[in-house]
Design a protein around this motif. Structure first.
Motif, PDB file in Angstrom:
ATOM      1  N   VAL A 123      -1.277   4.683   2.097  1.00 55.55           N
ATOM      2  CA  VAL A 123      -2.002   3.426   2.780  1.00 55.55           C
ATOM      3  C   VAL A 123      -1.119   2.077   2.400  1.00 55.55           C
ATOM      4  CG1 VAL A 123      -3.786   1.926   2.458  1.00 55.55           C
ATOM      5  CG2 VAL A 123      -4.211   4.338   2.650  1.00 55.55           C
ATOM      6  N   GLY A 124      -0.513   2.255   1.107  1.00 51.59           N
ATOM      7  CA  GLY A 124       0.420   0.826   0.825  1.00 51.59           C
ATOM      8  C   GLY A 124       1.769   0.980   1.727  1.00 51.59           C
ATOM      9  N   CYS A 125       2.239   2.300   1.842  1.00 53.02           N
ATOM     10  CA  CYS A 125       3.487   2.168   2.629  1.00 53.02           C
ATOM     11  C   CYS A 125       3.371   1.935   4.151  1.00 53.02           C
ATOM     12  CB  CYS A 125       4.210   3.388   2.482  1.00 53.02           C
ATOM     13  SG  CYS A 125       5.147   3.484   0.922  1.00 53.02           S
ATOM     14  N   ALA A 126       2.196   2.432   4.629  1.00 58.00           N
ATOM     15  CA  ALA A 126       1.752   2.282   6.119  1.00 58.00           C
ATOM     16  C   ALA A 126       1.748   0.648   6.418  1.00 58.00           C
ATOM     17  CB  ALA A 126       0.645   3.228   6.515  1.00 58.00           C
ATOM     18  N   LEU A 127       0.844   0.274   5.622  1.00 58.73           N
ATOM     19  CA  LEU A 127       0.727  -1.377   5.695  1.00 58.73           C
ATOM     20  C   LEU A 127       1.533  -2.253   5.610  1.00 58.73           C
ATOM     21  CD1 LEU A 127      -3.043  -1.545   3.987  1.00 58.73           C
ATOM     22  CD2 LEU A 127      -2.632  -1.632   6.581  1.00 58.73           C
ATOM     23  N   LEU A 140      -0.530 -13.122   7.244  1.00 62.07           N
ATOM     24  CA  LEU A 140      -1.235 -13.803   6.324  1.00 62.07           C
ATOM     25  C   LEU A 140      -2.724 -13.284   5.968  1.00 62.07           C
ATOM     26  CD1 LEU A 140      -1.163 -16.203   4.355  1.00 62.07           C
ATOM     27  CD2 LEU A 140      -2.032 -17.681   6.190  1.00 62.07           C
ATOM     28  N   ALA A 141      -3.399 -13.072   6.978  1.00 59.32           N
ATOM     29  CA  ALA A 141      -4.830 -12.605   6.743  1.00 59.32           C
ATOM     30  C   ALA A 141      -4.807 -11.226   6.292  1.00 59.32           C
ATOM     31  CB  ALA A 141      -5.363 -12.435   8.136  1.00 59.32           C
ATOM     32  N   LEU A 142      -3.829 -10.517   6.473  1.00 61.02           N
ATOM     33  CA  LEU A 142      -4.160  -9.180   5.725  1.00 61.02           C
ATOM     34  C   LEU A 142      -3.514  -9.191   4.544  1.00 61.02           C
ATOM     35  CD1 LEU A 142      -4.109  -5.816   5.830  1.00 61.02           C
ATOM     36  CD2 LEU A 142      -1.734  -5.716   6.835  1.00 61.02           C
ATOM     37  N   MET A 143      -2.487 -10.049   4.080  1.00 62.06           N
ATOM     38  CA  MET A 143      -1.943 -10.068   2.661  1.00 62.06           C
ATOM     39  C   MET A 143      -3.194 -10.718   1.586  1.00 62.06           C
ATOM     40  SD  MET A 143       1.309  -9.351   2.227  1.00 62.06           S
ATOM     41  CE  MET A 143       2.052 -10.463   1.114  1.00 62.06           C
ATOM     42  N   LEU A 144      -3.739 -11.852   2.453  1.00 59.81           N
ATOM     43  CA  LEU A 144      -4.842 -12.419   1.596  1.00 59.81           C
ATOM     44  C   LEU A 144      -6.078 -11.521   1.347  1.00 59.81           C
ATOM     45  CD1 LEU A 144      -5.095 -16.145   3.343  1.00 59.81           C
ATOM     46  CD2 LEU A 144      -4.268 -15.504   0.906  1.00 59.81           C
ATOM     47  N   ALA A 145      -6.219 -10.575   2.527  1.00 59.67           N
ATOM     48  CA  ALA A 145      -7.425  -9.657   2.140  1.00 59.67           C
ATOM     49  C   ALA A 145      -7.005  -8.517   1.199  1.00 59.67           C
ATOM     50  CB  ALA A 145      -7.623  -8.856   3.363  1.00 59.67           C
ATOM     51  N   ALA A 146      -5.755  -8.016   1.101  1.00 55.76           N
ATOM     52  CA  ALA A 146      -5.155  -7.314   0.232  1.00 55.76           C
ATOM     53  C   ALA A 146      -5.167  -7.771  -1.266  1.00 55.76           C
ATOM     54  CB  ALA A 146      -3.810  -6.603   0.678  1.00 55.76           C
ATOM     55  N   LEU A 147      -4.778  -8.831  -1.479  1.00 57.10           N
ATOM     56  CA  LEU A 147      -4.773  -9.674  -2.635  1.00 57.10           C
ATOM     57  C   LEU A 147      -6.216  -9.737  -3.179  1.00 57.10           C
ATOM     58  CD1 LEU A 147      -1.611 -12.239  -2.248  1.00 57.10           C
ATOM     59  CD2 LEU A 147      -1.923  -9.840  -3.477  1.00 57.10           C
ATOM     60  N   PHE A 203      -3.850  -0.090  -3.469  1.00 56.62           N
ATOM     61  CA  PHE A 203      -2.860  -0.339  -2.507  1.00 56.62           C
ATOM     62  C   PHE A 203      -2.105  -1.457  -2.243  1.00 56.62           C
ATOM     63  CE2 PHE A 203      -6.194  -1.854   0.203  1.00 56.62           C
ATOM     64  CZ  PHE A 203      -5.455  -2.755   1.194  1.00 56.62           C
ATOM     65  N   PRO A 204      -2.825  -2.662  -2.612  1.00 54.41           N
ATOM     66  CA  PRO A 204      -2.160  -4.052  -2.371  1.00 54.41           C
ATOM     67  C   PRO A 204      -0.822  -4.208  -3.177  1.00 54.41           C
ATOM     68  CG  PRO A 204      -4.312  -4.442  -2.695  1.00 54.41           C
ATOM     69  CD  PRO A 204      -4.265  -3.104  -2.869  1.00 54.41           C
ATOM     70  N   PHE A 205      -0.902  -3.530  -4.387  1.00 59.14           N
ATOM     71  CA  PHE A 205       0.394  -3.456  -5.209  1.00 59.14           C
ATOM     72  C   PHE A 205       1.533  -2.787  -4.419  1.00 59.14           C
ATOM     73  CE2 PHE A 205       3.134  -1.258  -8.159  1.00 59.14           C
ATOM     74  CZ  PHE A 205       3.766  -2.445  -8.859  1.00 59.14           C
ATOM     75  N   VAL A 206       1.274  -1.635  -3.951  1.00 59.98           N
ATOM     76  CA  VAL A 206       2.363  -0.795  -3.224  1.00 59.98           C
ATOM     77  C   VAL A 206       2.768  -1.629  -1.937  1.00 59.98           C
ATOM     78  CG1 VAL A 206       2.584   1.460  -2.001  1.00 59.98           C
ATOM     79  CG2 VAL A 206       1.433   1.206  -4.357  1.00 59.98           C
ATOM     80  N   MET A 207       1.891  -2.072  -1.493  1.00 60.07           N
ATOM     81  CA  MET A 207       2.088  -2.689  -0.065  1.00 60.07           C
ATOM     82  C   MET A 207       2.974  -3.998  -0.378  1.00 60.07           C
ATOM     83  SD  MET A 207      -0.623  -4.686   2.459  1.00 60.07           S
ATOM     84  CE  MET A 207      -0.526  -6.182   1.526  1.00 60.07           C
ATOM     85  N   VAL A 208       2.691  -4.714  -1.232  1.00 59.36           N
ATOM     86  CA  VAL A 208       3.340  -5.916  -1.285  1.00 59.36           C
ATOM     87  C   VAL A 208       4.775  -5.578  -1.968  1.00 59.36           C
ATOM     88  CG1 VAL A 208       3.663  -8.069  -2.872  1.00 59.36           C
ATOM     89  CG2 VAL A 208       1.472  -7.481  -1.835  1.00 59.36           C
TER      90      VAL A 208
END
Length: 328
Positions: A123-127, A140-147, A203-208
């Motif tokens: 999930v993190g790599c896909a996002l 920006l919206a996705l980053m704020l939601a993930a954080l 997943f936010p940690f992996v995504m960022v």
């Protein structure tokens, strides 16, 4: 000046060629014998001393106490002073290793942690890849939601997920038309529910992290792969992933450590380990042994086993970093 070097530079160059390189002179870049090594050896430790003192107080002493109690007979009788504390040696570990439930819980912990790590990385790599393809506002919206998911305390997130999947009032069962199906009644459905929550908050940690790594890859490399006719999957597998290998190793090892010692989500969402302990993991199992059964020595022994397993994972991580030429 005929050879293009000043006289002093020519002498220094000759000294470097014959192996003398200004030894014992000011131009050699060294002071008195041993001065550079002495200051260079102590200076990093001076800067690290405050952090090492804090870590020693917060980690070394508790680990020492954990190991000490695991070698003693330490139950409620010893805590209350009714019986003397006796040294058991490896007796607690023999009792633990002879318990079939311990091996069942260990296997369940390893499988559950592996599933969480794979799902979190996927999930993190896909996002992270998605973030590189969308415009600024959706990004920006996705980053704020993930954080926001990342910043949510584990107990709060677990309580919210239990409500969402509640068989009587939860919106998920209504949308999926599952009636009064209880997600926490069955073993695998309960583990799946906890896995969803763990992935949601991890997943936010992996995504960022992966997104930052992708942005650091030169755009020319990706453009060249696209011009050669490579598909997006082939670009990721053959170009992006190899260049992100150090970052992927870091997020994988950290995810393993985090997911292996999951406690709050299991304890809250399965009400202490599920029906008849069907959803126990090592952390919850240690808690039950130590505090529910007052067998503090057995709980400490489980903690030591977990510590050794995570230490082995960390050593593998450091070995991979050295193999890849990273600083450790």
């Amino acid at each position: 000046m005929g050879d293009g070097l000043p006289d002093g530079a020519a002498v220094a160059g000759a000294g470097a060629r014959d192996g003398r390189g200004g030894k014992g002179t000011a131009g050699g870049g060294r002071g008195p014998r041993g001065t550079t090594g002495r200051h260079g050896g102590w200076t990093p430790w001076i800067y690290l001393a405050p952090a090492l003192a804090v870590l020693g107080a917060l980690l070394v002493y508790p680990i020492y106490q954990l190991g000490l109690i695991s070698f003693l007979e330490y139950t409620q009788a010893q805590v209350s002073g009714g019986e003397p504390t006796t040294f058991q040696g490896l007796g607690n570990y023999r009792t633990l290793l002879a318990d079939p439930q311990f091996w069942q819980v260990l296997l369940a912990t390893v499988l559950f942690a592996a599933a969480c790590v794979v799902a979190t990385l996927a999930v993190g790599c896909a996002l992270a890849v998605l973030l590189t393809r969308v415009r600024a506002l959706p990004r920006l919206a996705l980053m704020l939601a993930a954080l926001g998911a990342w910043a949510t305390p584990a107990i709060t997130g677990s309580t919210v997920w239990v409500f969402l999947f509640d068989p009587d009032h939860g919106p998920v069962n209504r949308v999926l038309e599952l009636g009064d199906f209880s997600w926490t009644y069955g073993r695998w459905s309960a583990f799946s529910l906890v896995l969803f929550e763990v992935v949601w908050c991890s997943f936010p940690f992996v995504m960022v992290t992966v997104y930052a790594g992708i942005k650091a890859i030169p755009a020319e490399v990706l453009e060249a792969a696209a011009l050669d006719g490579a598909s997006q999957w082939r670009i990721w597998r053959s170009v992006t992933a190899p260049m992100l290998r150090p970052i992927l190793v870091v997020v994988t090892i950290q995810s393993i450590i985090w997911d292996f010692k999951v406690f709050t989500q299991i304890y809250v969402m399965t009400n202490g380990g599920g029906i008849a302990g069907q959803n126990l993991v090592l952390n919850v199992y240690a808690y039950q042994k130590a505090f529910a059964s007052s067998q503090y020595s057995l709980g400490s022994a489980i903690g030591v086993v977990m510590l050794l397993i995570l230490l082995a994972v960390t050593l593998v991580y450091l070995g991979l970093l050295r193999r890849q030429g990273e600083e450790t």
